[in-house]
Write an enzyme that holds these catalytic residues in place. Structure first.
Site, PDB file in Angstrom:
ATOM      1  N   MET A 182       0.842  -1.191   0.000  1.00 23.96           N
ATOM      2  CA  MET A 182       0.000   0.000   0.000  1.00 23.96           C
ATOM      3  C   MET A 182       0.881   1.245   0.000  1.00 23.96           C
ATOM      4  O   MET A 182       1.699   1.426   0.904  1.00 23.96           O
ATOM      5  CB  MET A 182      -0.911   0.020   1.229  1.00 23.96           C
ATOM      6  N   ILE A 184       1.855  -5.064   8.249  1.00 25.09           N
ATOM      7  CA  ILE A 184       3.281  -4.767   8.356  1.00 25.09           C
ATOM      8  C   ILE A 184       3.510  -3.270   8.182  1.00 25.09           C
ATOM      9  O   ILE A 184       3.080  -2.690   7.178  1.00 25.09           O
ATOM     10  CB  ILE A 184       4.090  -5.543   7.304  1.00 25.09           C
ATOM     11  N   GLY A 207       1.374   4.330   4.737  1.00 25.31           N
ATOM     12  CA  GLY A 207       2.230   3.474   3.913  1.00 25.31           C
ATOM     13  C   GLY A 207       2.608   2.169   4.583  1.00 25.31           C
ATOM     14  O   GLY A 207       3.167   2.170   5.659  1.00 25.31           O
ATOM     15  N   SER A 208       2.330   1.014   3.941  1.00 19.39           N
ATOM     16  CA  SER A 208       2.541  -0.242   4.617  1.00 19.39           C
ATOM     17  C   SER A 208       2.266  -1.424   3.679  1.00 19.39           C
ATOM     18  O   SER A 208       2.226  -1.281   2.467  1.00 19.39           O
ATOM     19  CB  SER A 208       1.636  -0.319   5.843  1.00 19.39           C
ATOM     20  N   ARG A 209       1.998  -2.594   4.287  1.00 23.71           N
ATOM     21  CA  ARG A 209       1.816  -3.810   3.501  1.00 23.71           C
ATOM     22  C   ARG A 209       0.996  -4.826   4.286  1.00 23.71           C
ATOM     23  O   ARG A 209       1.034  -4.863   5.516  1.00 23.71           O
ATOM     24  CB  ARG A 209       3.200  -4.379   3.182  1.00 23.71           C
TER      25      ARG A 209
END
Length: 230
Positions: free
Chosen positions: A99, A157, A187-189
């Site tokens: 993301m 994450i 911002g991440s995953r």
């Protein structure tokens, strides 16, 4: 759908205080310089947009696994789920959705079931698109047990910019497919570990829509898909 609804999306309550802070700073910037003030307006609008929480049309057929996040599939590979979840130490197919700061960051349950375990682990803040982010970065892991007893791990994450993982669910809760369970700020995953012998129906580079895009089908024997980039 009205034209207004195309551009104005509901904002998640988690974003209200951040938008208020951005707006307050913008008011101060206008006292200093109109140019800085208008830059602040742009950043405030971006903050509102970041915390948007649009309505999603989640497919409800049994066996479907949907994407837990908006973004792009960055990795599909075999990996062992986080040890803190207590799942078997066996490699499963892991689908990673990255993301960016422009994606909607509300996370949704990939399947319906009972949350058998939740485990938070502090860590580093590498770029979330990197493979080592799964093992080294701050993360929050959930194990969802489906009605047939099979389990799926979904892992939030933190990334290079993200500094706060939020989880709305608790161990023992029952979730529906596509139900909101958390978000990650800036911002991440998301990693999804599929049950054994279940193949993803998506490819690396594919754009995902949280709660809508079908990531895999538990009832299908279709082999892994490939894609063409045009």
């Amino acid at each position: 759908m009205k034209m207004r609804d195309t551009f104005l999306k509901p904002m998640h309550p988690e974003g209200r205080k951040f938008v208020a802070i951005f707006a307050a700073v913008t008011a101060v910037l206008f006292l200093v310089s109109s140019v800085l003030g208008w830059i602040g307006v742009g950043l405030t609008v971006w903050c509102y947009y970041f915390f948007r929480d649009p309505v999603r049309a989640t497919p409800v057929r049994d066996g479907l696994i949907v994407s837990p996040a908006d973004g792009v599939v960055s990795l599909i590979e075999k990996a062992v789920p986080p040890a803190e979840l207590g799942m078997p130490d066996e490699a499963l197919t892991r689908v990673s959705v990255f993301m960016s700061v422009f994606n909607c960051h509300v996370n949704r349950a990939p399947v319906a079931g009972r949350i058998a375990a939740i485990a938070y682990r502090p860590g580093k803040f590498f770029n979330a698109s990197l493979d080592k982010a799964s093992s080294d970065n701050e993360r929050n892991s959930l194990c969802i047990e489906m009605a047939d007893g099979r389990k799926i791990a979904v892992v939030q994450i933190a990334g290079l910019v993200a500094r706060r993982i939020v989880c709305f669910s608790a161990t023992g809760d029952t979730v529906k497919t596509g139900e909101r369970f958390g978000l990650i700020r800036f911002g991440s995953r998301l990693d999804v570990y599929l049950p054994d012998d279940v193949h993803p129906m998506v490819s690396v580079g594919q754009t995902m829509i949280s709660g809508e895009t079908v990531l895999a089908d538990l009832t299908s024997d279709e082999p892994p898909r490939s894609a063409r980039a045009d």
